[in-house]
Scaffold this active site. Structure first.
Site, short mmCIF file in Angstrom:
data_model
loop_
_atom_site.label_atom_id
_atom_site.label_comp_id
_atom_site.label_asym_id
_atom_site.label_seq_id
_atom_site.Cartn_x
_atom_site.Cartn_y
_atom_site.Cartn_z
CE LYS A 220 -4.44 -1.88 1.11
NZ LYS A 220 -5.49 -2.18 2.05
NE ARG A 254 -7.71 -8.37 0.40
CZ ARG A 254 -7.31 -7.57 -0.58
NH1 ARG A 254 -6.28 -6.76 -0.41
NH2 ARG A 254 -7.95 -7.57 -1.74
N1 HH2 Z 1 -7.58 -3.81 0.74
C1 HH2 Z 1 -7.96 -3.78 -0.54
C2 HH2 Z 1 -9.07 -4.52 -0.99
N2 HH2 Z 1 -9.76 -5.29 -0.13
N3 HH2 Z 1 -10.07 -6.15 2.04
C3 HH2 Z 1 -9.71 -6.20 3.33
N4 HH2 Z 1 -10.38 -6.99 4.19
N5 HH2 Z 1 -8.65 -5.48 3.81
C4 HH2 Z 1 -7.92 -4.66 3.01
O1 HH2 Z 1 -6.98 -3.99 3.50
C5 HH2 Z 1 -8.28 -4.59 1.63
C6 HH2 Z 1 -9.38 -5.36 1.17
C7 HH2 Z 1 -7.20 -2.96 -1.52
O2 HH2 Z 1 -6.12 -3.69 -2.06
P1 HH2 Z 1 -6.16 -4.44 -3.47
O3 HH2 Z 1 -7.19 -5.51 -3.49
O4 HH2 Z 1 -4.79 -4.91 -3.79
O5 HH2 Z 1 -6.50 -3.30 -4.50
P2 HH2 Z 1 -7.84 -2.89 -5.24
O6 HH2 Z 1 -8.89 -2.63 -4.23
O7 HH2 Z 1 -7.45 -1.67 -6.02
O8 HH2 Z 1 -8.25 -4.04 -6.12
#
Ligand code: HH2
Length: 310
Positions: A220, A254
């Protein structure tokens, strides 16, 4: 380290590998946007030790736009169907839509990861209560489109803890059982660098709510801000959050880069368990009340839960 009882069919702590079937995710957007590539990526992450695969079809990155129900279903369902058959990892669906969650559960997913903590879709809480599946309730200030526009808290840790407690109470009130619930501070969701650091430093206060804590710090922006690094160069910074998160009581990390985090978790967990065993041994050697000669420090697991040593 002991974690609270849960309906998750995995040993904790564990790694949740991220499979974004999206064109625009902040770190890996477009890399696995077609089903074949997303399935191959999920299989790879499972082979590297991910106990859970979190499948997402809608980006929540700052400034992202919502995706239609039809598009989101088309993104995630074929991938879930194939990963359920192809890997022993549990499948989680990262969605705010009850219709997507329902279809994913029917296709064999077993966990719902709802970044709105059951506030987004009025049908989501009832679905989770009815199905009885594990659900991750995450803190977010505002909504993805605007959440990074000057987020403000008087006491970020206290406010996130109070929010998660309130969301847990609301879930229990509609029939969700405590064992279904996981809690997540929502790193990067309406938070500045300092907010994220404070939450990581005080994760134990979320663990003290008595439910397993999910930590989503992987690659992040705050890691990039500390290191001056692009997303792909944030792997080591992410591993640091995994180790510190575990010490503070995180049960699920995660992450995008599964192998290094699995290895870090395994080593850190072994150290914590050795410390616990040593503390128990010293306490036994000191007699039933553990008074004379017992270490005057809390072991790591107890500290992580905000309890002192006996
Ligand atoms: N962060 C993201 C998405 N979903 N779910 C939980 N429980 N906790 C998190 O910190 C979290 C999440 C964002 O990261 P990412 O999936 O890599 O990116 P994007 O939302 O742009 O697909």
């Amino acid at each position: 380290m002991r974690f609270p009882a849960t309906d998750l069919a995995v040993d904790l702590p564990c790694v949740m590998g991220i499979v974004n079937v999206t064109p625009d995710s902040f770190s890996d957007g477009g890399l696995h946007a077609d089903a074949d590539s997303a399935v191959a990526h999920g299989l790879l992450l499972a082979s590297e030790g991910a106990a859970i695969l979190d499948i997402g079809g809608e980006s929540t990155r700052p400034g992202s736009e919502p995706v239609s129900l039809a598009d989101e279903l088309a993104h995630v369902l074929p991938v879930i169907e194939r990963l359920v058959i192809g890997t022993p990892a549990l499948i989680s669906v990262d969605t705010t839509k009850a219709a997507v969650a329902r279809a994913a559960l029917a296709a064999g997913a077993t966990i719902i990861n709802d970044v709105t903590a059951l506030r987004g879709d009025p049908g989501m809480a009832a679905l989770v209560a009815e199905h009885g599946c594990p659900v991750c309730l995450m803190h977010m200030l505002g909504e993805p489109r605007t959440m990074q526009d000057d987020p403000h808290y008087d006491d970020v840790v206290g406010e996130v803890v109070a929010f998660l407690e309130q969301r847990m109470t609301a879930a229990l009130a509609v029939g969700v059982r405590e064992e279904q619930i996981l809690l997540d501070p929502g790193i990067g969701f309406g938070k500045t660098l300092q907010h994220n650091l404070l939450l990581l430093a005080h994760l134990d206060r979320i663990a003290a709510l008595g439910r397993p804590v999910v930590l989503g710090a992987s690659r992040k922006r705050f890691i990039g801000a500390l290191l001056g690094a692009e997303q792909r160069q944030r792997e080591v910074g992410t591993v640091a959050t995994t180790v510190l998160g575990l010490v503070q009581g995180a049960a699920v990390v995660r992450v995008h880069d599964v192998r290094p985090n699995v290895e870090a978790l395994r080593v850190a967990q072994a150290v914590i368990e050795a410390g616990e065993a040593g503390d128990a041994h010293a306490a036994r050697g000191a007699g039933a009340d553990g008074a004379a000669g017992a270490p005057h420090r809390a072991n790591v697991a107890d500290r992580a839960r905000g309890r002192g040593a006996p």
